[in-house]
Each structure stands twice: as C-alpha cells, then as structure tokens.
Design a protein around this motif. Structure first.
Motif, short mmCIF file in Angstrom:
data_model
loop_
_atom_site.label_atom_id
_atom_site.label_comp_id
_atom_site.label_asym_id
_atom_site.label_seq_id
_atom_site.Cartn_x
_atom_site.Cartn_y
_atom_site.Cartn_z
N ASN A 103 -0.19 -2.09 -1.26
CA ASN A 103 -0.04 -1.45 -2.56
C ASN A 103 -0.14 0.06 -2.44
N VAL A 104 -1.09 0.51 -1.61
CA VAL A 104 -1.29 1.95 -1.46
C VAL A 104 -0.14 2.57 -0.68
N GLU A 105 0.44 1.79 0.25
CA GLU A 105 1.55 2.32 1.05
C GLU A 105 2.82 2.55 0.23
N LEU A 106 2.90 1.85 -0.89
CA LEU A 106 4.14 1.84 -1.68
C LEU A 106 4.81 3.21 -1.86
N PRO A 107 4.09 4.23 -2.36
CA PRO A 107 4.77 5.52 -2.58
C PRO A 107 5.29 6.13 -1.28
N LEU A 108 4.61 5.83 -0.16
CA LEU A 108 5.03 6.42 1.12
C LEU A 108 6.37 5.87 1.58
#
Ligand code: ATP
Ligand code: MG
Lengths: 250, 405
Positions: A103-108
């Motif tokens: 979920n946290v990786e999504l924007p990357l």
C-alpha cells in the motif's frame, strides 16, 4: 509556498448551483502546521481537494511552489500530486487484500523518478518505520486497527517525500487516544520541517497545530496563529476509561 | 510510470480477485479449447481422406458407378449398379493405355481364426491390384489370374490381421473363416504402418474379386473400378477412351448422361480436401463463436470490475497515476487473462482432442499454427474487450471515484 488567490468553487447540478467556496485567499509558508475548521458544509473538503490538486477551482489562482497549478492539465496534475503532495483521507482508502508495505509503495509506482524495486521497497519500509509500523509490513488492512490503517495511509503520503502533507479529517474515524497518537506523528513530522495542512472540526485536535483557519459558508472568517499543545504532554496526561470511571465514582 | 510496475500491478490485481479471474478465464478456456479440438479433428479427418486417396497409387483413374453428383464428388460411390466385371476386363483389353483394371467390392466382416475374432474390411480385387496400389508382398504370394478365374478360396492379409488373429505368428497356410467360408492365407502385405493412417490401411483382407462377389458380398456389380494408366501423359486420352468405351458398352444414346463417373486420383483428392477444408472451417467458426462469447464475458467482468474498483482507481489517480497508466493496467489485466485462458484452453483442447480421437477412433492433427492463431485471437479479444472498460476507468475523476461507495 502555497498561495491561494480569490479561489471560488461552484458545483452545478441541473439549474441549481452551489457555491462551495466564495473567494478564498490565503498563504501557507514552509514549515507551517495549519488546521482548517468549520461546520459541516462550510467547504473544508472542497478547499482541501483543490489544495491537493484533486479538483480544480472554478476561478482564482493557486500557486504551489511558484507554479500556477490551477491551469494545469489532468496528466500534469497527476504528477504534481505524486511529486509535491501527500494526501491523507478520513477513511484511509487502503487497497484491500494488499499488504501495508505494498500500500505504501503505491505512489512510488507512478513517480517520474527512476527507482529500482529495491529502492521502492526500502523507501516504503522507511516510511512505515517513521509512523511506527515497521513490524506490520506484511499485514493487510483487515489485520490492522483503525489507527494503524491511518498510520499506513500517512506513510503512503510521506513516501514520495512531498513538500506538503494534506489531511482531510485524519482523526474523524478514530477514537480520542488513537487521534492523539496521530497528532503526535504530525507534530514530530512538522518539527522535522514538513508543512502540514489538516481539516478538523474538533477543537481538541486543532489545538495541536500552529495556526487555525475557520471557514463559514465558503469564506474564511478567522485565521489566527495558535500556541500548539504538545502531543507528548497530552499523551502523558491521558486517562483511560477505567481511570475516568473510578475518578467519577470516588 | 515505472515500466516493470505495469504487469506487476495487473498481475497483483488478478491475484487479489482469484475467483473473478478464474471465472473469466474459464470463458476463454472453453472457447479456445473448442477451437483447438474442432480444428484438430477437422484437420485429422481431412488428412485421413487425403491419405486414403493418395494411397491409391500413381496414374490411377477411378471409375465410379452412377452419374456425376453435385459438386463433382462421388467418393465411395457404389450405390448404382452400372459397372460390371466385364466392363473392367474390357477396359484393360481394349484400351492400350490401360495396363491394369481391378473391379472392387468391399464389405466389412468378422474374420475368425480358432477362437479369435477380428472385424475388418474385406476387399475383392483383381490380381494386378497390388501393382495399381504400388504395394508389395512381405511374405508368401499374391493371388494370381488363375485364382481369380477359379474364385479360389484364398486371401492376402495386412499386418494388423497378423497381429490381431495370429499374435505375430506366421499365418501362411492357415485357414480363417469369413461367414463360415474357409479362406487359405497365401500372403502377407508389406506394412504401411509408417504413414499417418498406416495402421488403418494395414487392417485389410484381400481376395480375388470373383470370390468376393460370389461368396462374400453377393453382389454382381463393382463398387468402383481401379484403373492404372500406362504413364502420366496418357491420363487424359485414357479418360476419354474409358468414357467412350463404357458409353458404348452401356448402350447410351448421345443425349443420355453417363451412368458412371471417371475421376483421376487428383480430382478425388482435391474434392475430398475441399470438403474437409469446408468442414474444418465450419467447425472452427462454430468454436469461434464460443471464443467470442468468452470475450464478451471478459468485457462484462472488466466493466463490472471497473465499477467495483472505482475507489481503487480513484486512489491510484490520487497518488499520481495518470489516465494512460490506469488504461494500461486494465488492458494488461485483460490480455493476461486472455493469455492464461488461451494456454489453459490449448491444454484442455489437446486433452479433449486426444480423448475424442482415442475413444471414437478418429484421427486428429494438432497444428501449431492453429494454436498460435487462436492464442493471438484470444489476446486480441482481450485487448478489444478490455479496451472499453479500461478507457472508461482511465477517464474517471479522482475525487468522483473516491467518493463512490
Ligand atoms: N460534488 C459536489 N456536487 C455538488 N455539491 C457539492 C459537491 N461537493 C460538495 N458540495 C457542496 O459544497 C458544499 C461544501 O462541501 P464540503 O464537502 O466542502 O463541506 P465540508 O466542510 O467538508 O463538510 P464536512 O465537515 O461535512 O465534511 C456543501 O454544500 C456541499 O453540498
Ligand atoms: Mg468534509
């Protein structure tokens, strides 16, 4: 850093037109921690969406780091959102059946920066460490509490290293103790130099910020600096339900 | 967007919704399997027909009883009683270009040896039949003119008979029975087993046509006359002469149609190939319809999943995905779905073909070409049917999408 000039926003549904914002002018400097308050329907979310480049104003100009983003096309706004803005929603908006880390990786996955998968994993992991969830990387949202979910959402907002963190009622779905913990994270991030802008209608929450702006019917009716209350103190003085109940009976 | 993230995100989404993925892929799997099976069986049938025709030998002309049928094909024929044994003899004796002519009679009978039974095809032919077929004798001898003259109770058998009735032991000199009639085995045919339909060709019993006509089938007319012409250059003139001679022998007036049909091996082959080609196409297009229906299923699921996943799309847009990124994600999702379905379909199709072929005894041919085509088609179906919903998703407004419950 952020400069709004005569921002208006009208929603049109049929012949009816609703003026959600009726001329907002405001400046936000780097390193500020501002809370926007106001009763329901006063236009707080509308303003936040415009600030977050999720929506465009009907009129007025919006300068973000010197660029007039109110004139930007859809695609370019996507990149602005990705590069400069971290957005935290009231109801978290995490992808179900997807681990906290992913979920946290999504924007990357959508950055212009050329990042290797290794860097992506590393940065997402670091963001989770910042919000204190380093030990929950492999958990999916349904295995997390509300406060933990919001912390994952904050990590996701931080992972692209944005210049401003926008949060629309980040504690709206949380209990008061968990809200304090979120405010603790915000104050810490702010101390480290992050600009934060948040919406809340709870005075108890607004008190932790350095500036409070109040909206009514789409206009700013008050805009004052505030001496922030320390989240560390608040947590130290925290009384849980059992303590409160025993005090009342005593 | 990060390039390697595109397939990653698409595969993640497919894995997160396993049931949905499976059900959608099922539509494509069944469609592809149907095409593979149909094409396999169709081509197998075509190959068998061609093989049967090709085994006739070189410079062969076939004379069928009955008038030329619609479409010019009269393969198998034998319905009319217009060709006699004497016709065959006349062809060989009166036309110099004709070097062999064998009146054929076929029947399917049980052959008995001891307590062994075998159901096979029995052919009555002339002594020069093997010359026409360019087929050799492995051991023993072929029956000769004298055997034909006397309607001798002798037979020459193919390899399959040796294996099935004698379990490989030397059958020459042994006696088998067909409808109670004792037949002495005098020769074994060379195996044709190397060719595609070889094992089918080896399943044969040959006897003098006189014996076949009188003792086995009870017919008096030939089902077909196999004629061999001296060389390739003489084929055309031979056909004309055959036609003239038979018309004369049958006493046909100039205004009357032929009561027989003369065809070269090539004509028979072309007609048979055409027929099997049409059949293959017919089968394939029926199967194609099911592939198309599978594609519509994909579009349906994609459309539903866009609605279902509107919030996810909204979130992706909010954190910086651009319209084309979302479009690509959905397209890749449906292409991967179709390719998975395609591969699954090929495996299922191959299995189904194998099973049908072995149970029904039909020959089947697997063509890699058909597989490549059908998988590309299914990928194209995926792109085509995935495009509309993907395009729809990519145009959503982030807050609109996020707000939707
Ligand atoms: N998409 C929309 N279409 C039409 N009207 C809208 C839309 N979004 C907001 N509004 C209207 O704009 C006004 C401001 O809405 P907004 O959501 O900004 O309020 P808010 O201050 O965030 O309220 P709350 O505290 O309840 O979240 C309201 O009158 C609302 O009805
Ligand atoms: Mg709101």
């Amino acid at each position: 850093m952020i400069s709004l000039k005569d921002i208006t926003k009208s929603y049109r549904s049929g012949s009816l037109s609703v003026d959600a914002l009726r001329g907002i002018t405001m400046e936000i400097e780097e390193g500020e921690f501002t809370t926007i308050m106001g009763s329901s329907g006063s236009g707080k979310s509308t303003l936040m969406n415009i600030l977050g480049c999720l929506d465009k104003p009907t009129e007025g100009s919006y300068l973000l780091n010197g660029e007039d983003v109110s004139k930007f096309k859809k695609e370019k706004l996507s990149q602005v959102r990705n590069r400069m803005i971290g957005f935290v929603f009231q109801n978290f908006h995490l992808l179900p059946r997807t681990t906290a880390l992913e979920n946290v990786e999504l924007p990357l996955l959508y950055t212009e920066e050329k990042l290797s998968w290794k860097e992506i994993h590393k940065r997402a992991g670091e963001a989770l460490d910042i919000v204190g969830l380093g030990d929950r990387k492999k958990h999916s949202p349904n295995e997390l509490s509300g406060g933990q979910m919001q912390r994952v959402a904050i990590a996701r907002a931080l992972v692209t290293r944005p210049s401003v963190l926008l949060a629309d009622e980040p504690t709206g779905n949380l209990d008061s103790r968990t809200s304090l913990e979120i405010m603790d994270i915000f104050q810490r991030l702010n101390r480290e130099g992050l600009t934060i802008l948040m919406v809340s209608h709870e005075p108890d929450i607004a008190r932790f910020s350095k500036r409070i702006t109040i909206l009514r019917d789409g206009l700013i009716i008050s805009d004052k600096p505030n001496t922030p209350r320390s989240s560390a103190d608040a947590i130290a003085q925290w009384k849980d339900e059992a303590e409160i109940m025993s005090e009342e009976t005593a | 967007m990060k390039l390697s993230a595109v397939p990653y995100v698409a595969l993640k989404a497919l894995r997160r919704n396993r049931m949905r993925t499976l059900l959608t892929a099922l539509g494509i799997i069944i469609g592809v399997a149907a095409v593979i099976t149909m094409v396999g069986l169709g081509q197998g049938a075509g190959a068998e027909v061609r093989e049967q025709v090709n085994r006739l030998g070189q410079n062969v002309v076939l004379v069928f009883p009955g008038a030329r049928q619609l479409g010019g094909v009269s393969i198998g024929g034998g319905s009319a009683n217009t060709l006699t044994v004497d016709d065959a003899r006349a062809l060989r004796e009166e036309i110099p270009e004709v070097i062999a002519a064998s009146p054929e009679v076929r029947s399917q009978r049980v052959v008995v040896y001891g307590n062994q039974n075998w159901f096979t095809r029995i052919y009555g032919q002339s002594a020069d039949y093997l010359q026409i077929r360019q087929w050799g004798i492995e051991s023993g001898r072929m029956f000769d003119e004298g055997d034909v003259e006397n309607a001798a109770l002798v037979a020459v058998v193919g390899q399959t008979i040796v294996e099935e009735l004698f379990e490989g032991a030397d059958p020459i000199g042994e006696t088998v029975r067909v409808r109670g009639l004792p037949l002495e085995l005098i020769g074994i045919l060379e195996p044709k087993g190397m060719s595609l339909m070889g094992s089918v060709q080896d399943d044969i019993v040959l006897m003098p046509y006189t014996t076949g006509f009188q003792r086995i089938s009870g017919r008096s007319h030939a089902m077909v006359i196999n004629v061999q012409v001296f060389d390739e250059q003489s084929m055309e003139i031979a056909q004309l002469k055959i036609t003239d001679l038979l018309r004369e022998r049958h006493g046909l007036a100039p205004y009357q149609e032929n009561d027989f049909t003369v065809q070269t091996q090539e004509e028979v082959a072309a007609a048979a190939t055409e027929t099997s080609r049409i059949m293959t196409w017919l089968l394939a297009s029926i199967a194609g319809v099911s592939l198309f229906v599978g594609g519509i299923g994909i579009m349906n699921v994609m459309l539903v999943s866009v609605t279902e996943r509107t919030r996810e799309i909204g979130l992706r847009l909010a954190v910086g995905a651009r319209g084309p990124d979302v479009l690509l994600q959905f397209l890749i999702e449906s292409v991967v779905l179709c390719l998975l379905g395609g591969i699954g379909g090929i495996l299922l199709g191959l299995a189904a073909t194998e099973i049908i072929a072995s149970y029904a005894g039909w020959p089947a041919l697997f063509s890699t070409e058909a597989m490549i085509i059908v998988v590309s088609v299914s990928a194209a179906v995926g792109v085509f049917f995935g495009f509309y919903p993907a395009w729809k998703a990519s145009r959503l407004d982030p807050i609109e999408a996020l707000r939707r419950e």
